[in-house]
Design an enzyme around this catalytic site. Sequence first.
Site, PDB file in Angstrom:
ATOM      1  CE1 TYR A   1      -2.757  -3.308   0.937  1.00  0.00           C
ATOM      2  CE2 TYR A   1      -2.098  -2.975   3.223  1.00  0.00           C
ATOM      3  CZ  TYR A   1      -2.700  -3.748   2.259  1.00  0.00           C
ATOM      4  OH  TYR A   1      -3.253  -4.952   2.590  1.00  0.00           O
ATOM      5  CG  HIS A   2       3.889   1.850   1.314  1.00  0.00           C
ATOM      6  ND1 HIS A   2       4.804   1.022   1.946  1.00  0.00           N
ATOM      7  CD2 HIS A   2       2.939   2.136   2.238  1.00  0.00           C
ATOM      8  CE1 HIS A   2       4.414   0.808   3.192  1.00  0.00           C
ATOM      9  NE2 HIS A   2       3.282   1.472   3.395  1.00  0.00           N
TER      10      HIS A   2
END
Length: 539
Positions: free
Chosen positions: A471-472
């Site tokens: 999730y980056h």
Amino acid sequence: MQYDYIIAGGGSAGAVLAARLSEDPAISVCLIEAGGSGKSFLINTPAMVAAMVSGRPPLHNWAFRTTPQPHLNGRRCYQPRGKALGGSSAINAMLYVRGHPSDYDTWADLGADGWDWQSVLPYFLKSEGNSSLSGHLHGKSGPLHVTDQHSPHAISRAFIRAMESLQIPENPDFNGETQFGAGLYQVTQFAHGPRKGRRCSAAAAYLHPVLSRPNLTVLTHARAERIILDGTRAKGLIVKQKNRRLSLMARREVIVAAGAFGSPQLLLLSGIGPEDELRTHGIPVAHALPGVGQNLQDHLDHTLIWHSPRPDVVGFNPAGLMRLVRGWRPFRDHGTGLLTTPGAEGGAFLMSRPGLQVPDLQVHFVIAIVDDHMRRIHLADGWSAHVCVLRPESRGHVGLRDANPASPPRIDPNFLSDPRDLETLKAGVRLLDRAMQAEALAPWRGKRLYPLDGTDESLTADIRARADTIYHPVGTCRMGRDAMAVVDPALRVHGLEGLRVVDASVMPTLIGGNTNAPTIMIAERAADLILSAQRGAAD
């Protein structure tokens, strides 16, 4: 309707910008957010990330999917993104990590003047209100509450001992003098007062306390559809709220803060971007800018999972759910207990091979079974150990599916397209697997999900079958001075006036850690840049 500044996107960057710019009562600010208020029980209760991250149903979550990934068996990977004031800080694990100082020096070397470590550190300190750590590397009075975890579990401390069995030292501060080692993450969580134990999202830190300002207008459940351009100047936004379309005009600037996926999408919908992409969707070219949507980078993560014979973890079975229910009273009354957990309690920063000076792997140790982003539920107690490649060589892109603003963006991370990433990830999995076999974790180590046979072929196949984002996503409107840069070091869109991009999309390269604290830092510095430019124009 007319304002000095219009901000498209109320996530981590947009919330900070709206709060900082509206500190001056002479400045009018309008913030546009497609989601809701960011004040729900699910958002405020840290453990409820389990209910939001899966996207089933999509609670405060865009729940995007990627294009088929050829190096991951053609899978369409999952990309959760926050849909509320606070953005992804409303649904994340609250981990406060800045990355390595060398990451920011690399940005400066790549043409992002003024974004080296010594230049950005003051903005980290300005944002940080750390109740547990002090010293020259920590801020004490910033709006973002940062603290040690309120009720970490015994297994998370056992994880640290397991890492020590491989001569990986305990590190009590990943944002301190050194990043290398294993420890418990600090979290963005209220430490005192009536909100103790609650999530401190960017909205809770910056925006919610100032919503009553008369010079600040916040429109929720409103989608920014297109930037209004007058020649080479951004003049405003077309916004759809419920069943009405609004034309909002900006006297000074339009600021795009819609994230690594949403910001390039909005630019493209406005005719700003690669000419071929725009013509494919029948969008007139307003300003050719080839770098829009390019340079997508993300942390690819692989997970090792075990059942636990001990129940002092989070389980999605009747007994485990009852423990969550019993956790409501200590959470409500004292801000402690099971519901305060970020899930990913333990962590580590490691080197994949000898000779490295900076960690290139990150570990997240989770006190629950996390299989396919909690989308595959196991009715058992258990735990998960995640490892990701911090500085991937692979590059993807974001584009449009069509010209409809309501359509999700086309997301292609191009995971493992550079074979070096696979080799680094395999090294990380092997290292983590050795540590997870340590005696310290024996009381919790039951049946293993997805066991490997020890061969390179088995490991490679498992990664291609199960690895996915942690999730980056960043980099799709990167700053710099070359032809593929979208914004300059002041975050102004190249070739246009009155238009900036401020969020994780401007990062030239992915930093070595979680991206929420750096995104807040970017917005803090951007607010100073914007206000300085305004003062300069007035002189």
